[in-house]
Design a protein around this motif. Structure first.
Motif, PDB file in Angstrom:
ATOM      1  N   LYS A 101      38.652  12.827 -51.026  1.00 62.89           N
ATOM      2  CA  LYS A 101      38.516  11.892 -49.906  1.00 62.89           C
ATOM      3  C   LYS A 101      39.793  11.989 -49.076  1.00 62.89           C
ATOM      4  O   LYS A 101      40.835  12.373 -49.620  1.00 62.89           O
ATOM      5  CB  LYS A 101      38.376  10.444 -50.406  1.00 62.89           C
ATOM      6  N   ASN A 142      35.351  -4.498 -53.506  1.00 63.18           N
ATOM      7  CA  ASN A 142      35.402  -3.029 -53.631  1.00 63.18           C
ATOM      8  C   ASN A 142      36.409  -2.571 -54.697  1.00 63.18           C
ATOM      9  O   ASN A 142      36.834  -3.363 -55.547  1.00 63.18           O
ATOM     10  CB  ASN A 142      35.725  -2.425 -52.251  1.00 63.18           C
ATOM     11  N   ASN A 143      36.798  -1.295 -54.613  1.00 60.38           N
ATOM     12  CA  ASN A 143      37.748  -0.720 -55.583  1.00 60.38           C
ATOM     13  C   ASN A 143      39.054  -1.513 -55.656  1.00 60.38           C
ATOM     14  O   ASN A 143      39.613  -1.714 -56.739  1.00 60.38           O
ATOM     15  CB  ASN A 143      38.023   0.763 -55.250  1.00 60.38           C
ATOM     16  N   HIS A 169      41.719   1.421 -57.665  1.00 54.94           N
ATOM     17  CA  HIS A 169      42.857   2.014 -56.937  1.00 54.94           C
ATOM     18  C   HIS A 169      44.139   1.495 -57.611  1.00 54.94           C
ATOM     19  O   HIS A 169      44.900   0.703 -57.039  1.00 54.94           O
ATOM     20  CB  HIS A 169      42.791   1.604 -55.468  1.00 54.94           C
ATOM     21  N   PHE A 188      35.325  10.226 -55.874  1.00 55.64           N
ATOM     22  CA  PHE A 188      34.275   9.209 -55.703  1.00 55.64           C
ATOM     23  C   PHE A 188      34.090   8.437 -57.014  1.00 55.64           C
ATOM     24  O   PHE A 188      34.711   7.413 -57.224  1.00 55.64           O
ATOM     25  CB  PHE A 188      32.987   9.888 -55.211  1.00 55.64           C
ATOM     26  N   GLY A 189      33.279   8.940 -57.923  1.00 56.70           N
ATOM     27  CA  GLY A 189      32.977   8.171 -59.138  1.00 56.70           C
ATOM     28  C   GLY A 189      34.134   8.113 -60.114  1.00 56.70           C
ATOM     29  O   GLY A 189      34.827   9.117 -60.345  1.00 56.70           O
ATOM     30  N   GLN A 190      34.328   6.954 -60.720  1.00 59.22           N
ATOM     31  CA  GLN A 190      35.338   6.822 -61.776  1.00 59.22           C
ATOM     32  C   GLN A 190      35.061   7.798 -62.936  1.00 59.22           C
ATOM     33  O   GLN A 190      36.010   8.326 -63.538  1.00 59.22           O
ATOM     34  CB  GLN A 190      35.358   5.365 -62.273  1.00 59.22           C
ATOM     35  N   SER A 249      34.327   0.998 -47.185  1.00 61.18           N
ATOM     36  CA  SER A 249      35.235   1.939 -47.831  1.00 61.18           C
ATOM     37  C   SER A 249      34.776   3.369 -47.599  1.00 61.18           C
ATOM     38  O   SER A 249      33.646   3.609 -47.150  1.00 61.18           O
ATOM     39  CB  SER A 249      35.284   1.641 -49.333  1.00 61.18           C
ATOM     40  N   THR A 261      39.402   5.802 -56.780  1.00 60.82           N
ATOM     41  CA  THR A 261      37.983   6.140 -56.967  1.00 60.82           C
ATOM     42  C   THR A 261      37.173   5.031 -56.294  1.00 60.82           C
ATOM     43  O   THR A 261      37.736   4.042 -55.801  1.00 60.82           O
ATOM     44  CB  THR A 261      37.587   6.189 -58.454  1.00 60.82           C
ATOM     45  N   ASP A 262      35.861   5.173 -56.331  1.00 61.01           N
ATOM     46  CA  ASP A 262      35.010   4.106 -55.793  1.00 61.01           C
ATOM     47  C   ASP A 262      35.219   2.795 -56.564  1.00 61.01           C
ATOM     48  O   ASP A 262      34.960   1.717 -56.037  1.00 61.01           O
ATOM     49  CB  ASP A 262      33.525   4.491 -55.924  1.00 61.01           C
ATOM     50  N   GLY A 307      33.082   6.667 -48.013  1.00 60.07           N
ATOM     51  CA  GLY A 307      31.797   6.931 -48.663  1.00 60.07           C
ATOM     52  C   GLY A 307      30.714   5.952 -48.240  1.00 60.07           C
ATOM     53  O   GLY A 307      29.538   6.150 -48.540  1.00 60.07           O
ATOM     54  N   GLN A 308      31.097   4.861 -47.562  1.00 57.80           N
ATOM     55  CA  GLN A 308      30.109   3.841 -47.145  1.00 57.80           C
ATOM     56  C   GLN A 308      29.889   3.868 -45.632  1.00 57.80           C
ATOM     57  O   GLN A 308      29.435   2.873 -45.057  1.00 57.80           O
ATOM     58  CB  GLN A 308      30.609   2.446 -47.570  1.00 57.80           C
TER      59      GLN A 308
END
Ligand code: CP
Ligand code: NVA
Length: 305
Positions: A50, A161-162, A130, A105-107, A227, A126-127, A229-230
């Motif tokens: 990202k 969010n994250n 942080h 992206f994914g944890q 965030s 990650t999504d 990715g959204q």
């Protein structure tokens, strides 16, 4: 043993405080002109799927400030973009570098890299989490508030969010009161919230009304409404989150010495007004600087043991 920093769950209170204590010393030393070389001859590999301004540059500066070297890889530059298995990437990179700093992206991607890497893996967002950002944010709170963290009321306004998830972990681990005001359907991760509430010594509460949340707050945090990715949801979110804007009217209902945090990047006049972001209560620029000092502390701890 290789110790990763993939989630704050893996650390206790004194370990988290130690990152910050050391970063405060490193910051003071930087101001005094002290030069470091303790990571000379070592290299970090940075795998970023990202975009990033602050995290990338502050990790790179941190590594150079410690005498080390950096290899930056955007996702399109690696075979991950052609589906090379994570477990292969982790083992190969471990033969070349002394630590991996990963933004993705994914944890589960960071978790899998950590499971197979034989060098420390550090989560640079990650999504879901942080962690490095929250450590620098808490360092900033420690600098500006003269009360111990345990006596402060920290508030999160906006998306669950994250960043919100990681503040929840930090509240449970470090023992401060945390209130989150989020719109319905945009609450933080429920499993993280439940686990944190079970471990916490101070209340961790999710509510709807941002005015009620900040009434006796010492610190208020905000972050983008959409965030990374959204992007496809951004327009819909603009309407949903409007009542959660951190603006002068909202701050007028809080304490006069309320401190405003924003991890940046900021979308002015969306989640925060230009007036508040540029105003005297906002410490976003100190947070940004502190990322470099906390990253030096993290690299030192994980790479030297
Ligand atoms: N705060 C933060 O992580 O910023 P970047 O996305 O620019 O790294
Ligand atoms: N929640 C934001 C944080 C950016 C630093 C995002 O994930 O895009």
């Amino acid at each position: 043993m290789t110790t990763h920093l993939v989630s704050l769950w893996d650390f206790n209170k004194s370990e988290l405080q130690a990152y910050i204590d050391r970063a405060l010393v490193l910051k003071k030393e930087a101001g005094d002109g002290v030069r470091h070389q303790q990571l000379a001859g070592k290299t970090i590999g940075m795998i970023f799927e990202k975009p990033s301004t602050r995290t990338r540059v502050s990790f790179e500066s941190a590594m150079y400030n410690l005498g080390g070297q950096v290899i930056y890889l955007s996702s399109k530059d690696t075979q991950l973009s052609r589906n090379e298995p994570l477990k292969d990437m982790a083992r190969v990179m471990s033969r070349y570098v002394d630590a991996l700093v990963v933004r993705t992206f994914g944890q589960p991607i960071v978790d899998e890299l950590a499971a197979y890497a034989t060098v420390p893996v550090i989560n640079a967002l990650t999504d879901l989490f942080h962690p490095c950002q929250i450590l620098s944010d808490i360092m900033t709170v420690r600098e500006v508030k003269d009360k111990p963290l345990e006596e402060l009321h920290i508030v999160w306004i906006g998306d669950g969010n994250n960043m919100a998830n990681t503040w929840i972990q930090a509240a449970a681990k470090l023992g401060f009161k945390l209130t989150l005001a989020c719109p319905e359907g945009y609450e933080p991760d429920n499993d993280i919230l439940k686990r944190a509430q079970a471990e916490a010594t101070k209340p961790i509460t999710v509510m709807r009304d941002p005015r009620e949340a900040i009434r006796d707050a010492d610190v208020v945090n905000c972050d983008v409404w959409s965030s990374m990715g959204q992007e496809a949801e951004a327009e819909e979110r603009l309407g949903i989150f409007q009542p959660y804007q951190v603006n002068g009217t909202l701050l007028a209902g809080g304490k006069p010495d309320l401190t405003v945090l924003h991890c940046l990047p900021a979308h002015r006049d969306e989640e925060i007004t230009d007036e508040v972001l540029e105003g005297p209560q906002c410490v976003a620029w100190d947070q940004a600087e502190n990322k470099m000092h906390i990253h030096m502390s993290i690299l030192e701890k994980h790479m030297l043991g």
